[in-house]
Design a protein around this motif. Structure first.
Motif, PDB file in Angstrom:
ATOM      1  N   PRO A 475       0.809  -1.230   0.000  1.00  0.00           N
ATOM      2  CA  PRO A 475       0.000   0.000   0.000  1.00  0.00           C
ATOM      3  C   PRO A 475       0.839   1.276   0.000  1.00  0.00           C
ATOM      4  O   PRO A 475       0.345   2.331  -0.423  1.00  0.00           O
ATOM      5  CB  PRO A 475      -0.832  -0.112   1.277  1.00  0.00           C
ATOM      6  N   ASP A 476       2.075   1.198   0.480  1.00  0.00           N
ATOM      7  CA  ASP A 476       2.918   2.384   0.535  1.00  0.00           C
ATOM      8  C   ASP A 476       3.783   2.559  -0.706  1.00  0.00           C
ATOM      9  O   ASP A 476       4.488   3.568  -0.823  1.00  0.00           O
ATOM     10  CB  ASP A 476       3.822   2.332   1.772  1.00  0.00           C
ATOM     11  N   ASP A 477       3.745   1.603  -1.605  1.00  0.00           N
ATOM     12  CA  ASP A 477       4.566   1.667  -2.816  1.00  0.00           C
ATOM     13  C   ASP A 477       3.742   2.275  -3.945  1.00  0.00           C
ATOM     14  O   ASP A 477       2.993   1.579  -4.642  1.00  0.00           O
ATOM     15  CB  ASP A 477       5.055   0.265  -3.193  1.00  0.00           C
ATOM     16  N   GLN A 478       3.882   3.591  -4.098  1.00  0.00           N
ATOM     17  CA  GLN A 478       3.084   4.294  -5.096  1.00  0.00           C
ATOM     18  C   GLN A 478       3.368   3.814  -6.511  1.00  0.00           C
ATOM     19  O   GLN A 478       2.453   3.637  -7.323  1.00  0.00           O
ATOM     20  CB  GLN A 478       3.368   5.799  -5.002  1.00  0.00           C
ATOM     21  N   GLN A 479       4.619   3.617  -6.828  1.00  0.00           N
ATOM     22  CA  GLN A 479       4.977   3.194  -8.187  1.00  0.00           C
ATOM     23  C   GLN A 479       4.420   1.818  -8.514  1.00  0.00           C
ATOM     24  O   GLN A 479       3.982   1.571  -9.650  1.00  0.00           O
ATOM     25  CB  GLN A 479       6.489   3.201  -8.356  1.00  0.00           C
ATOM     26  N   ALA A 480       4.407   0.936  -7.517  1.00  0.00           N
ATOM     27  CA  ALA A 480       3.893  -0.416  -7.760  1.00  0.00           C
ATOM     28  C   ALA A 480       2.393  -0.381  -8.056  1.00  0.00           C
ATOM     29  O   ALA A 480       1.908  -1.056  -8.971  1.00  0.00           O
ATOM     30  CB  ALA A 480       4.184  -1.312  -6.553  1.00  0.00           C
ATOM     31  N   ILE A 481       1.637   0.430  -7.268  1.00  0.00           N
ATOM     32  CA  ILE A 481       0.184   0.532  -7.505  1.00  0.00           C
ATOM     33  C   ILE A 481      -0.074   1.185  -8.857  1.00  0.00           C
ATOM     34  O   ILE A 481      -0.947   0.739  -9.625  1.00  0.00           O
ATOM     35  CB  ILE A 481      -0.487   1.342  -6.379  1.00  0.00           C
ATOM     36  N   GLU A 482       0.680   2.234  -9.140  1.00  0.00           N
ATOM     37  CA  GLU A 482       0.516   2.931 -10.417  1.00  0.00           C
ATOM     38  C   GLU A 482       0.801   1.981 -11.581  1.00  0.00           C
ATOM     39  O   GLU A 482       0.045   1.951 -12.571  1.00  0.00           O
ATOM     40  CB  GLU A 482       1.462   4.135 -10.444  1.00  0.00           C
ATOM     41  N   GLN A 483       1.869   1.194 -11.462  1.00  0.00           N
ATOM     42  CA  GLN A 483       2.213   0.257 -12.536  1.00  0.00           C
ATOM     43  C   GLN A 483       1.162  -0.835 -12.652  1.00  0.00           C
ATOM     44  O   GLN A 483       0.840  -1.290 -13.766  1.00  0.00           O
ATOM     45  CB  GLN A 483       3.595  -0.353 -12.259  1.00  0.00           C
ATOM     46  N   TRP A 484       0.603  -1.250 -11.516  1.00  0.00           N
ATOM     47  CA  TRP A 484      -0.440  -2.269 -11.554  1.00  0.00           C
ATOM     48  C   TRP A 484      -1.646  -1.775 -12.352  1.00  0.00           C
ATOM     49  O   TRP A 484      -2.243  -2.518 -13.132  1.00  0.00           O
ATOM     50  CB  TRP A 484      -0.832  -2.615 -10.119  1.00  0.00           C
ATOM     51  N   LEU A 485      -1.999  -0.489 -12.155  1.00  0.00           N
ATOM     52  CA  LEU A 485      -3.105   0.095 -12.919  1.00  0.00           C
ATOM     53  C   LEU A 485      -2.760   0.210 -14.398  1.00  0.00           C
ATOM     54  O   LEU A 485      -3.602  -0.045 -15.270  1.00  0.00           O
ATOM     55  CB  LEU A 485      -3.454   1.470 -12.347  1.00  0.00           C
ATOM     56  N   VAL A 486      -1.516   0.583 -14.683  1.00  0.00           N
ATOM     57  CA  VAL A 486      -1.082   0.676 -16.086  1.00  0.00           C
ATOM     58  C   VAL A 486      -1.170  -0.688 -16.754  1.00  0.00           C
ATOM     59  O   VAL A 486      -1.625  -0.818 -17.910  1.00  0.00           O
ATOM     60  CB  VAL A 486       0.352   1.245 -16.161  1.00  0.00           C
ATOM     61  N   ASP A 487      -0.769  -1.727 -16.029  1.00  0.00           N
ATOM     62  CA  ASP A 487      -0.820  -3.076 -16.588  1.00  0.00           C
ATOM     63  C   ASP A 487      -2.249  -3.535 -16.830  1.00  0.00           C
ATOM     64  O   ASP A 487      -2.474  -4.470 -17.629  1.00  0.00           O
ATOM     65  CB  ASP A 487      -0.126  -4.058 -15.631  1.00  0.00           C
ATOM     66  N   ARG A 488      -3.203  -2.892 -16.163  1.00  0.00           N
ATOM     67  CA  ARG A 488      -4.611  -3.237 -16.378  1.00  0.00           C
ATOM     68  C   ARG A 488      -5.263  -2.348 -17.432  1.00  0.00           C
ATOM     69  O   ARG A 488      -6.485  -2.309 -17.560  1.00  0.00           O
ATOM     70  CB  ARG A 488      -5.397  -3.133 -15.068  1.00  0.00           C
ATOM     71  N   GLY A 489      -4.451  -1.625 -18.180  1.00  0.00           N
ATOM     72  CA  GLY A 489      -4.964  -0.811 -19.286  1.00  0.00           C
ATOM     73  C   GLY A 489      -5.402   0.591 -18.899  1.00  0.00           C
ATOM     74  O   GLY A 489      -6.069   1.265 -19.683  1.00  0.00           O
TER      75      GLY A 489
END
Length: 547
Positions: A475-489
C-alpha cells in the motif's frame, strides 16, 4: 419817570424769564444727557450682556431639550421599516452575498443616520423658538408709545439676544455635527478592522460554512433571531451596527461570523441557499469535504462507512469528542455500524439530486474542532453525460476521492467473465468514463483542478487477495500501484490524473472491517485527504504515522 421805571421792570422780568427758561432748558438738557449717559454707559452694556447671556442659555436649553426628547418623536425615529421596508433608508443594496436578500429587518446605527435627523430637528426647534419670540415682541409693539419704548429700551437687548441665540445655537449644532462626524469615522474604522480581522482569522484557520443538506459553501451564513422568526442575512459590522445588530424585535445579536457562530447564535445558523438550520457552531470551525466519485458498484459507500467507523474507533481511547452533526448523519452512522460490524452487503446509493452524506464533528480537548463531510453520490452521476452537474460541492472541494473497481477494467473483465459466480459485484462502467465526466465538469465550470489533491483508490482489495490477483502489492509503494493500474490498461487515466491535479496519491482499500492498523483501512485514505488541508485526523499514538 414812571414810564422808564415800567420799562426797566419789564426788562428785569424778561431777563428773569429768559434766565428761568435757560435754566429750565439747561436742566432738561442736563437731565437728558444724564439719562442718555446712563443708557449708554450703564443700561445698554448691561442689557446687551444680559441679552447675550440669555440668548446663549436659551439656545443651549432649546437644543438640549430637543435632543433629549428625540426618542419620544416616533414619527422621526428610523425603524427597521425604513431599512428594509417601503421607506428604504439606504438607496444601495448591501454588499456581498446578502445583496440578493436586501437589508435585514434591524435598527440602523444611531451614528450617523438617526443622529443626522436629530440634529436637523434640533436646528428646526431653535429656528422655531427664535421666530416665535420675535413674533411675540412684534405683537406687543402696537402703539407709537410702545414702539418708542421698544426702540429706546428693547431693541438693543433684543438684537443681542437674537444674535447670541443664533451664533450659540449654530455653534452647538456644529459641535454636535463634529462629534457625529468623529464618531462615524471611528465606527467606519472599527468596521473595517473587525471585518478584516474576521476574514483573516477565517482564512488562516480555514473556517468555513458548508451545508450538510444542499452542500453549498456559504461565504456568509444567515442567522435566525433568538427571539423572533426574522432571519438576518448579514451580521457583519455594517450600517446596522458595529459590535451588535439590534433586530426588529430589539434582540441584540453579535456581529462577525466568528462571534455569531460560536456565541449566542450557534444554534440559530441558517443556510442561505436552502434555508435549512445548520449544525450548532457552523462557520466557527474548519470543514473538510471528502467527495467521492466513481461508477455504480465500485464500493464508494462501503469505503466511507468503513472510514467513519474507523474514525470513531481511533478516538475511542482518547478524550476527543466525536459524533454526527445532524439527524441524517446519525441515521447513516447507525447503518454504517450495522453494515461494517456484521460484514453485510451495502445497499446501493439511491440516485437523486443530493448525495448521501456522513457529517461528523471531531472536537479534540486541545486543538481546533473539525467538521468532516463524507459525500457519497450515486454512481449514475458519473456515468451519464452532465450527470455530475447538480453536484455543486465538487466546485468548492479542495480534495477529491476517485474510487476504482479493479474488476471493472477490460483486463479483469476478461479474466473473470462471470463475476457473480466469483462472488463479485462489479462496477457497471470503466473507470476512465467516470474520471472524464467529473474532470470535464470542473473544466466547464472554469475551475482549475491543478491546485487540488486527488486520492485514487483501488477498492475491493480483499477480493483481489481472495481471487489471487494481488501479487503482494504494498500500500505504501506508489509506483507499484501505479504500474499495476497501467498493466490493467489504465495508463491513460494515470497520465491524465498526474496532469490534471496538483497532488495525486494511490491507495489500496479493504473496506470489510479490517483493523484500523491495517494500511489498507479506508481511514488512512481520509486522513491523507485531510492532511492536504493541514488537518491530521488521526491520533498518531493510536494508529501510527502514515505517509
Amino acid at each position: 419817570m414812571a414810564d422808564g421805571g415800567e420799562a426797566a421792570g419789564a426788562v428785569i422780568v424778561g431777563a428773569i424769564a429768559v434766565a428761568a427758561a435757560v435754566m429750565v432748558i439747561w436742566t432738561a438738557l442736563a437731565a437728558t444727557l444724564e439719562i442718555f449717559s446712563y443708557l449708554v454707559l450703564v443700561y445698554y452694556p448691561l442689557a446687551a450682556l444680559i441679552g447675550l447671556l440669555t440668548g446663549m442659555a436659551c439656545a443651549a436649553t432649546v437644543i438640549a431639550q430637543d435632543l433629549l426628547a428625540a426618542s419620544t418623536r416616533t414619527g422621526r425615529t428610523l425603524t427597521p421599516d425604513d431599512v428594509a421596508g417601503a421607506g428604504t433608508l439606504f438607496s444601495d443594496p448591501p454588499r456581498g452575498p446578502a445583496r440578493y436578500f436586501g437589508w435585514d429587518r434591524a435598527w440602523p446605527r444611531y451614528l450617523p443616520f438617526q443622529a443626522q435627523r436629530d440634529i436637523v430637528d434640533a436646528t428646526r426647534a431653535a429656528t422655531r423658538f427664535l421666530t416665535t419670540q420675535s413674533a411675540r415682541v412684534q405683537a406687543e409693539c402696537r402703539s407709537p408709545a410702545r414702539i418708542v419704548l421698544y426702540i429706546v429700551f428693547g431693541a438693543l437687548p433684543h438684537a443681542a439676544f437674537a444674535l447670541s441665540f443664533v451664533v450659540f445655537a449654530a455653534f452647538l449644532v456644529a459641535v454636535c455635527a463634529t462629534f457625529v462626524l468623529i464618531g462615524w469615522l471611528l465606527q467606519v474604522l472599527a468596521i473595517v478592522l473587525l471585518r478584516t480581522t474576521d476574514a483573516v482569522i477565517r482564512r488562516v484557520f480555514r473556517l468555513s460554512t458548508r451545508c450538510v443538506t444542499c452542500y453549498e459553501v456559504a461565504r456568509l451564513p444567515s442567522y435566525r433571531c433568538v427571539n423572533c422568526s426574522n432571519v438576518h442575512r448579514d451580521l457583519r459590522p455594517s450600517r446596522l451596527g458595529v459590535l451588535w445588530h439590534r433586530c426588529e424585535c430589539s434582540a441584540v445579536l453579535p456581529t462577525t461570523i466568528i462571534r455569531a457562530s460560536s456565541g449566542a447564535l450557534r444554534k440559530n445558523i441558517v443556510c442561505p441557499y436552502c434555508d435549512r438550520t445548520l449544525p450548532d457552531g457552523s462557520g466557527s470551525r474548519q470543514t473538510i469535504q471528502v467527495p467521492t466519485f466513481g461508477a455504480v458498484g465500485v464500493g464508494k459507500t462501503r469505503l466511507l462507512f468503513s472510514a467513519a467507523i474507523g474514525l470513531h474507533e481511533a478516538y475511542a481511547p482518547h478524550s476527543t469528542r466525536i459524533g454526527p452533526l445532524d439527524g441524517r448523519s446519525r441515521a447513516a452512522l447507525d447503518i454504517a455500524r450495522d453494515v461494517i460490524g456484521a460484514r453485510k452487503h451495502t445497499t446501493k446509493t439511491a440516485h437523486g439530486p443530493s448525495p448521501v452524506a456522513l457529517a461528523i464533528l471531531v472536537e479534540p480537548m486541545r486543538g481546533r474542532p473539525v467538521e468532516l463531510h463524507l459525500l457519497d453520490a450515486a454512481g449514475e452521476h458519473f456515468t451519464e453525460k452532465d450527470g455530475a452537474a447538480p453536484l455543486h460541492y465538487l466546485h468548492s472541494a479542495e480534495t477529491l476521492l476517485f474510487v476504482i473497481d479493479p474488476f471493472s477494467t477490460d483486463d479483469m473483465r476478461a479474466a473473470i467473465p462471470d463475476p457473480a459466480a466469483a462472488g463479485l459485484v462489479v462496477g457497471d462502467s470503466g473507470p476512465e468514463d467516470s474520471y472524464s465526466i467529473t474532470v470535464e465538469l470542473l473544466r466547464s465550470a472554469g475551475l482549475d483542478s491543478t491546485g487540488r489533491a486527488l486520492g485514487i483508490v483501488v477498492s475491493k482489495v480483499d477480493d483481489l487477495r481472495r481471487l489471487g490477483f494481488d501479487p503482494a502489492l504494498d500500500p505504501d509503494d506508489q509506483q507499484a500501484i501505479e504500474q499495476w493500474l497501467v498493466d490493467r490498461g489504465l495508463d491513460n487515466l494515470v497520465t491524465r490524473a498526474g496532469q490534471d491535479f496538483g497532488r495525486v496519491r494511490y491507495f489500496l482499500a479493504d473496506s470489510m472491517g479490517q483493523s484500523i492498523l491495517d494500511p489498507c483501512h479506508p481511514l488512512h485514505i481520509v486522513n491523507w485527504l485531510a492532511q492536504q488541508v493541514s488537518v491530521d485526523l488521526l491520533p498518531a499514538a493510536t494508529v501510527g504515522a502514515r505517509p
